[in-house]
Design a protein around this motif. Structure first.
Motif, PDB file in Angstrom:
ATOM      1  N   TRP A 176       0.830  -1.199   0.000  1.00  0.00           N
ATOM      2  CA  TRP A 176       0.000   0.000   0.000  1.00  0.00           C
ATOM      3  C   TRP A 176       0.869   1.256   0.000  1.00  0.00           C
ATOM      4  N   ALA A 177       1.919   1.263   0.833  1.00  0.00           N
ATOM      5  CA  ALA A 177       2.765   2.453   0.956  1.00  0.00           C
ATOM      6  C   ALA A 177       3.509   2.755  -0.341  1.00  0.00           C
ATOM      7  N   LEU A 178       3.866   1.727  -1.087  1.00  0.00           N
ATOM      8  CA  LEU A 178       4.545   1.937  -2.364  1.00  0.00           C
ATOM      9  C   LEU A 178       3.600   2.381  -3.469  1.00  0.00           C
ATOM     10  N   GLY A 179       2.307   2.374  -3.186  1.00  0.00           N
ATOM     11  CA  GLY A 179       1.331   2.803  -4.177  1.00  0.00           C
ATOM     12  C   GLY A 179       0.984   1.730  -5.194  1.00  0.00           C
ATOM     13  N   LEU A 180       1.328   0.485  -4.902  1.00  0.00           N
ATOM     14  CA  LEU A 180       1.073  -0.590  -5.856  1.00  0.00           C
ATOM     15  C   LEU A 180      -0.395  -0.992  -5.925  1.00  0.00           C
ATOM     16  N   LEU A 181      -1.199  -0.512  -4.983  1.00  0.00           N
ATOM     17  CA  LEU A 181      -2.618  -0.853  -4.977  1.00  0.00           C
ATOM     18  C   LEU A 181      -3.474   0.219  -5.644  1.00  0.00           C
ATOM     19  N   GLN A 182      -2.882   1.341  -5.995  1.00  0.00           N
ATOM     20  CA  GLN A 182      -3.638   2.445  -6.584  1.00  0.00           C
ATOM     21  C   GLN A 182      -4.068   2.106  -8.003  1.00  0.00           C
ATOM     22  N   GLY A 183      -5.276   2.423  -8.316  1.00  0.00           N
ATOM     23  CA  GLY A 183      -5.777   2.233  -9.669  1.00  0.00           C
ATOM     24  C   GLY A 183      -6.242   0.819  -9.980  1.00  0.00           C
ATOM     25  N   LEU A 184      -6.199  -0.085  -9.016  1.00  0.00           N
ATOM     26  CA  LEU A 184      -6.668  -1.447  -9.262  1.00  0.00           C
ATOM     27  C   LEU A 184      -8.164  -1.527  -9.003  1.00  0.00           C
ATOM     28  N   ASN A 185      -8.859  -2.254  -9.861  1.00  0.00           N
ATOM     29  CA  ASN A 185     -10.268  -2.474  -9.583  1.00  0.00           C
ATOM     30  C   ASN A 185     -10.387  -3.640  -8.592  1.00  0.00           C
ATOM     31  N   GLY A 186     -11.594  -3.963  -8.170  1.00  0.00           N
ATOM     32  CA  GLY A 186     -11.799  -4.982  -7.151  1.00  0.00           C
ATOM     33  C   GLY A 186     -11.258  -6.346  -7.527  1.00  0.00           C
ATOM     34  N   LEU A 187     -11.490  -6.795  -8.758  1.00  0.00           N
ATOM     35  CA  LEU A 187     -11.035  -8.107  -9.191  1.00  0.00           C
ATOM     36  C   LEU A 187      -9.512  -8.175  -9.251  1.00  0.00           C
ATOM     37  N   GLN A 188      -8.878  -7.123  -9.740  1.00  0.00           N
ATOM     38  CA  GLN A 188      -7.416  -7.092  -9.788  1.00  0.00           C
ATOM     39  C   GLN A 188      -6.828  -7.106  -8.380  1.00  0.00           C
ATOM     40  N   LEU A 189      -7.463  -6.398  -7.466  1.00  0.00           N
ATOM     41  CA  LEU A 189      -6.985  -6.351  -6.094  1.00  0.00           C
ATOM     42  C   LEU A 189      -7.100  -7.713  -5.420  1.00  0.00           C
TER      43      LEU A 189
END
Length: 101
Positions: free
Chosen positions: A60-73
């Motif tokens: 989360w801190a690296l920003g790797l979760l930004q812009g992912l939709n629910g299925l990708q997450l």
């Protein structure tokens, strides 16, 4: 009235991605312990849960979760839960062997 900005704690509490990834990682740890051949040790389980928490916060801190939709997450969380804990375990064993000489 002054413009109120969100603090880091408020931004974290509002970001559901962090909680989804941590829950997926914890479920992976618990599932591995339940189906594994090793006996269940509460101390080791708690250690793995803490490592998965650190891993999730790092993602989360690296920003790797930004812009992912629910299925990708959920897919990222599932794959991380399956391999993340084992990878951390292997790295820790490697470091321990290096320290021994």
């Amino acid at each position: 009235m002054p413009d109120r900005t969100n603090t880091a704690v408020e931004q974290t509490a509002n970001d559901w991605r962090l909680f989804v990834i941590i829950i997926m990682l914890w479920l992976g740890v618990v599932a591995r312990r339940l189906i594994g051949d090793e006996p269940l040790h509460v101390r080791k389980l708690l250690g793995e849960l803490l490592l998965s928490l650190i891993f999730g916060v790092g993602l989360w801190a690296l920003g790797l979760l930004q812009g992912l939709n629910g299925l990708q997450l959920i897919t990222l969380g599932a794959f991380s839960a399956l391999g993340g804990g084992r990878t951390v375990e292997l790295v820790l064993r490697f470091v321990a062997q290096l320290k021994k000489g």
